[in-house]
Each structure stands twice: as C-alpha cells, then as structure tokens.
Design an enzyme around this catalytic site. Structure first.
Site, PDB file in Angstrom:
ATOM      1  N   TYR A 151       0.822  -1.210   0.000  1.00  0.00           N
ATOM      2  CA  TYR A 151       0.000   0.000   0.000  1.00  0.00           C
ATOM      3  C   TYR A 151       0.857   1.261   0.000  1.00  0.00           C
ATOM      4  O   TYR A 151       0.569   2.234   0.708  1.00  0.00           O
ATOM      5  CB  TYR A 151      -0.949   0.008   1.210  1.00  0.00           C
ATOM      6  CG  TYR A 151      -1.692  -1.289   1.380  1.00  0.00           C
ATOM      7  CD1 TYR A 151      -2.584  -1.741   0.403  1.00  0.00           C
ATOM      8  CD2 TYR A 151      -1.501  -2.090   2.510  1.00  0.00           C
ATOM      9  CE1 TYR A 151      -3.255  -2.934   0.546  1.00  0.00           C
ATOM     10  CE2 TYR A 151      -2.171  -3.293   2.656  1.00  0.00           C
ATOM     11  CZ  TYR A 151      -3.047  -3.716   1.671  1.00  0.00           C
ATOM     12  OH  TYR A 151      -3.711  -4.904   1.808  1.00  0.00           O
ATOM     13  N   TYR A 204     -13.632  -6.364   4.527  1.00  0.00           N
ATOM     14  CA  TYR A 204     -12.344  -6.558   3.843  1.00  0.00           C
ATOM     15  C   TYR A 204     -11.985  -8.033   3.955  1.00  0.00           C
ATOM     16  O   TYR A 204     -11.994  -8.598   5.061  1.00  0.00           O
ATOM     17  CB  TYR A 204     -11.243  -5.702   4.465  1.00  0.00           C
ATOM     18  CG  TYR A 204      -9.872  -6.026   3.903  1.00  0.00           C
ATOM     19  CD1 TYR A 204      -9.453  -5.439   2.711  1.00  0.00           C
ATOM     20  CD2 TYR A 204      -9.031  -6.937   4.527  1.00  0.00           C
ATOM     21  CE1 TYR A 204      -8.209  -5.755   2.172  1.00  0.00           C
ATOM     22  CE2 TYR A 204      -7.792  -7.258   3.990  1.00  0.00           C
ATOM     23  CZ  TYR A 204      -7.390  -6.674   2.818  1.00  0.00           C
ATOM     24  OH  TYR A 204      -6.165  -6.990   2.277  1.00  0.00           O
ATOM     25  N   ASP A 246     -15.109 -15.192   7.826  1.00  0.00           N
ATOM     26  CA  ASP A 246     -13.700 -14.866   7.644  1.00  0.00           C
ATOM     27  C   ASP A 246     -13.134 -14.501   9.013  1.00  0.00           C
ATOM     28  O   ASP A 246     -13.276 -13.383   9.483  1.00  0.00           O
ATOM     29  CB  ASP A 246     -13.575 -13.696   6.657  1.00  0.00           C
ATOM     30  CG  ASP A 246     -12.140 -13.224   6.457  1.00  0.00           C
ATOM     31  OD1 ASP A 246     -11.255 -13.683   7.203  1.00  0.00           O
ATOM     32  OD2 ASP A 246     -11.911 -12.369   5.587  1.00  0.00           O
ATOM     33  N   LYS A 274      -3.313 -15.479   9.691  1.00  0.00           N
ATOM     34  CA  LYS A 274      -2.607 -14.505  10.516  1.00  0.00           C
ATOM     35  C   LYS A 274      -1.964 -15.125  11.747  1.00  0.00           C
ATOM     36  O   LYS A 274      -0.829 -15.555  11.714  1.00  0.00           O
ATOM     37  CB  LYS A 274      -3.522 -13.337  10.874  1.00  0.00           C
ATOM     38  CG  LYS A 274      -3.755 -12.372   9.711  1.00  0.00           C
ATOM     39  CD  LYS A 274      -4.373 -11.073  10.178  1.00  0.00           C
ATOM     40  CE  LYS A 274      -4.638 -10.121   9.010  1.00  0.00           C
ATOM     41  NZ  LYS A 274      -3.428  -9.614   8.374  1.00  0.00           N
TER      42      LYS A 274
END
Length: 452
Positions: free
Chosen positions: A21, A158, A261, A290
């Site tokens: 990003y 997201y 998610d 993660k």
C-alpha cells in the site's frame, strides 16, 4: 552491486523493493528492524538513530505470542532437522495431519449444527478466502444450482487483495475501488450497527434489510461472507453478536452457505476463541490465518462441514479446484501446532481480558481530543478514530519517539498488541498512541507543552 552495497540498507530498499500500500518512491519513510524479542522491536532510522519500541501491531495482527518465543523457535528447529517442505499432492506428513485435527477440535460447534470437520491448508489469508468462495460455488453447482455464482457481503468488509477476495470487499469505500471493471458484481447489505450504539430496534431494522436483499437475490447467491463481530481493515468496526444469528437464519432460509472470515478475529483476538463464539453460531465454511503460526510463517486454512466436502467431491469436477504449491508446508504446520498448543493452555483468555482493561483505561483520554471521532475497544483491539485521515508518517514517527510502533490507516490509529504484553506494555502503547495523536492532529502539545 558494489555501489549499491555502499548505500545504507534503507536507501537500497527504496531503490529496489515495493512495500504494501505504498508508492515506489525514493522518499518512502522506512525504519530498519535490527532485532525483535518478546514484544519489542529494535529500530534504526536512516540517520542512524536507534529506538526500542513496543510492537503495538503484532506484525499485522499475527505475532500474538511475541517474537523469539522459545516454544515456537524449538518447533521450527525440530522440523528443520527432518524436512522443511514437500509437495502436498499425493503426499502427507505428521505436522499437517496434527494441525487439521487441532483446528477441527477448536472450531466453533453447536448442537444440531454440522461440524466443521474438513480442512484445506492454504498459504495466505487471501487464498483461504479464494478457496472458500470456490468451495461455495462448487457446492451449489454440485447441489443442482449452477446459477448460484454470486455472494452476499456487507458494506465495510475486507477479505483480502486477490481478485475473488476483492470482489466481496466493500465496493465503494474499500481500498479496491480502483478495479471496478475487474471485480465480480456481488451483492452488498448495509454495514451492521456499531456495537457501542446499537439498539434492539436498529438491529431489527438491519436484519429486515438483510432479509429483503437476500430474498431478492437468493436464486443467484452461493453464500454469505462476513467478518464476524469485528470488521478489520474496512474500519475496525465492531458490531453486535446478535447479527451473526441473523446471518445464520437468513442463510438457512434461502439455501445459502455462511462463510466466516476469521483471519483477523480468530484465536482469541476479540475475547472469544473465535468471533463466532460470541453468538454460538457455527458457519458452514470458516477461514483462519494470521495468528495461526504466531506470525512466524505464512499459513492459512479453510474449514468446512463434511456435507460440503462430500457434495463437492461427488460433483462433476470430482475435486476442490485449488492447489497451492506450498500447501501444507511442513515447517509452517509444525510452528502452527506449537502456536495452537500455547492457545490450548488457555492463558490467552486472561491475557486478552487484561489487555482490554488496559486499553479501555489508557485510550480514554483521547476522547477529549477535538480531532477524535470515537474511541473503542473489543478484546485485545483498541482504536482511536479521527474525523479526518491520519498523517501516517507523522503519527508513526511521533509514536516511535514514545517507544511504540503503530501503523495507522485511513482515519484510524489502532493497536492489536501481542497477548504476552504486560500491563506496563499496554500503558506504554496507549500513552504513545494518545501522545502521537495529540501531537500531530489535536494541537495538545502546542497548548500544554506536555507531549510531542
């Protein structure tokens, strides 16, 4: 190469690397990590200045046990002495089998609901989401509904940066609005009301709109996909657990699969082992990642019910049509087993409760800043939301001067600290965050002379 080697590491980085990003720029603000241990990073700036900082980010929410954890280090060394990788096509190995068994044992469950009992090991969170979406479409096709190719998601979500995952992220306010011609045209319901201000009436109104949208599109939808209880990169938006019950009911009424998610929320981050556990709701498909390896190696997983696995396997394709090269990487699986072993000990629950208490107290002063719209916490997550976008470089630099590493985005300065953070660590994190926001965005430093 000789000339490049004579430059500082950060200069060499700017000349060749591209960071997430961020532009490819010779002026990109960077800090070199020279060492990491426990919850602390040793940083070196381009001018040679060194700072020891508490990592308030858990390296993007993954290093829940901190750095150089002896149990995880030992697991990696043991596996390296055997083999670090083999292909997963036609082969198997103990770390992968043990990991699948652990995940199934830990997964949400409820009487009368099919258990999550089949595990697909992916190599990143985005890939786990891609697999979940493929799985849902293949299931619907094998069930006799080949027209069900789209997904219902909620605004503010997201789910990753690969294309199918981007297609179920917020299509307007999300970071993927630059690709409108490439993303699938999915269906979006409103974002659920905020947990802190929700009322029974606002929850019922949201449920009604969700039902109306699902009913209008049910013939073309394969599944509903959401981040349960906490939307992460879409705005750190916490919403009531009752909404998960509504999502389950809507999915069941219309023959849709329910995908959770849990890549950011899983393994204790919100105060329950999985965010689904806040409502006792069991999804049909669940993605984790993660924190799965404690931040040591990239690994994710997609879990589903036995019914889904059997239906897809009996379908025309005869297989789930996905297969990453590094699927089931033994080194990553071995470390993940060690990480889940630490979680199984149960101490995380007290750790997260202690962290939450420290975040609530430590971030409270930020409510008085004129630049601040909201301060909120859930589990081991603390958020300062500004009215305007954050000056990321200035706030990060100011926090470093106070011994804290944060990486803000949009209008949010937030923390997801490692679970091993002490009360003193949390005090340092919250003090650094509030001081940085005050110095950069609120002018408190100029008025009081106290922070900066």
């Amino acid at each position: 190469m000789t000339g490049e080697a004579q430059l500082g590491l950060i200069q060499r980085d700017r000349a060749r690397l591209w960071h997430p990003y961020a532009p490819a720029s010779p002026d990109l603000p960077l800090w070199e990590v020279e060492a990491a241990d426990g919850v602390r990073l040793q940083l070196r700036g381009e001018d040679g200045t060194r700072h020891e900082v508490v990592d308030a980010m858990s390296s993007w929410w993954s290093a829940i046990h901190g750095y150089r954890h002896p149990v995880l280090d030992a697991a990696a060394r043991r596996q390296l002495e055997t083999f670090s990788h083999v292909m997963f096509g036609g082969l198997t190995h103990a770390p992968a089998v043990e990991l699948a068994e652990r995940l199934v044992d830990m997964a949400p469950g409820a009487p009368g609901r099919p258990a999550l009992e089949r595990v697909f090991l992916a190599d990143s969170g985005s890939v786990a989401v891609e697999v979940a979406l493929k799985l849902a479409v293949q299931f619907q096709t094998a069930s006799g509904y080949p027209q069900r190719q789209r997904f219902l998601s909620i605004r503010g979500g997201y789910h990753g940066d690969t294309f199918a995952a981007m297609g179920v992220c917020d299509p307007v306010d999300g970071m993927h609005c630059a690709f409108p011609g490439l993303l699938a045209g999915n269906v979006f319901a409103p974002r659920p009301p905020a947990a802190a201000s929700a009322t029974p009436e606002s929850i019922r109104a949201w449920e009604s709109e969700l039902e109306e949208i699902a009913a209008a599109h049910s013939g073309e939808l394969a599944a509903i996909i959401v981040e349960p209880v906490l939307q992460g990169a879409g705005g750190m938006h916490a919403y009531p657990a009752e909404c998960l019950t509504a999502l389950r009911q809507v999915a069941d009424r219309h023959g849709l699969l329910l995908i959770f998610d849990e890549i950011a929320t899983g393994f204790g981050r919100t105060g329950e082992l999985f965010a689904a556990d806040h409502a006792g709701v069991v999804p049909d498909i669940m993605c984790v990642g993660k924190a799965l390896t404690g931040g040591y190696l990239t690994l994710a997983a997609t879990l589903c019910t036995g019914e889904i696995a059997a239906m897809v396997s009996a379908g025309r394709a005869g297989a789930l049509l996905h297969g990453p090269t590094f699927m089931g990487n033994p080194l990553a699986c071995a470390v993940a087993n060690a990480s889940l072993g630490i979680i199984d000990d149960g101490g995380w629950r007290a750790d997260v409760a202690r962290i939450n208490a420290g975040l609530v107290a430590g971030l409270a002063p930020a409510r008085e800043f004129g630049a601040v719209r909201d301060v909120r916490t859930i589990g081991a997550v603390g958020v300062i939301e500004l009215h305007d976008d954050v000056d990321v470089t200035a706030v990060s630099s100011a926090a470093i001067r106070h011994g804290v590493w944060v990486r803000p985005f949009r209008n949010l300065v937030y923390t997801m600290p490692p679970y091993i953070s002490t009360a003193a660590d949390i005090d340092q994190i919250t003090a650094g965050m509030t001081a940085a926001v005050a110095h950069v965005h609120d002018g408190v430093a100029a008025r009081s002379g106290g922070v900066g």
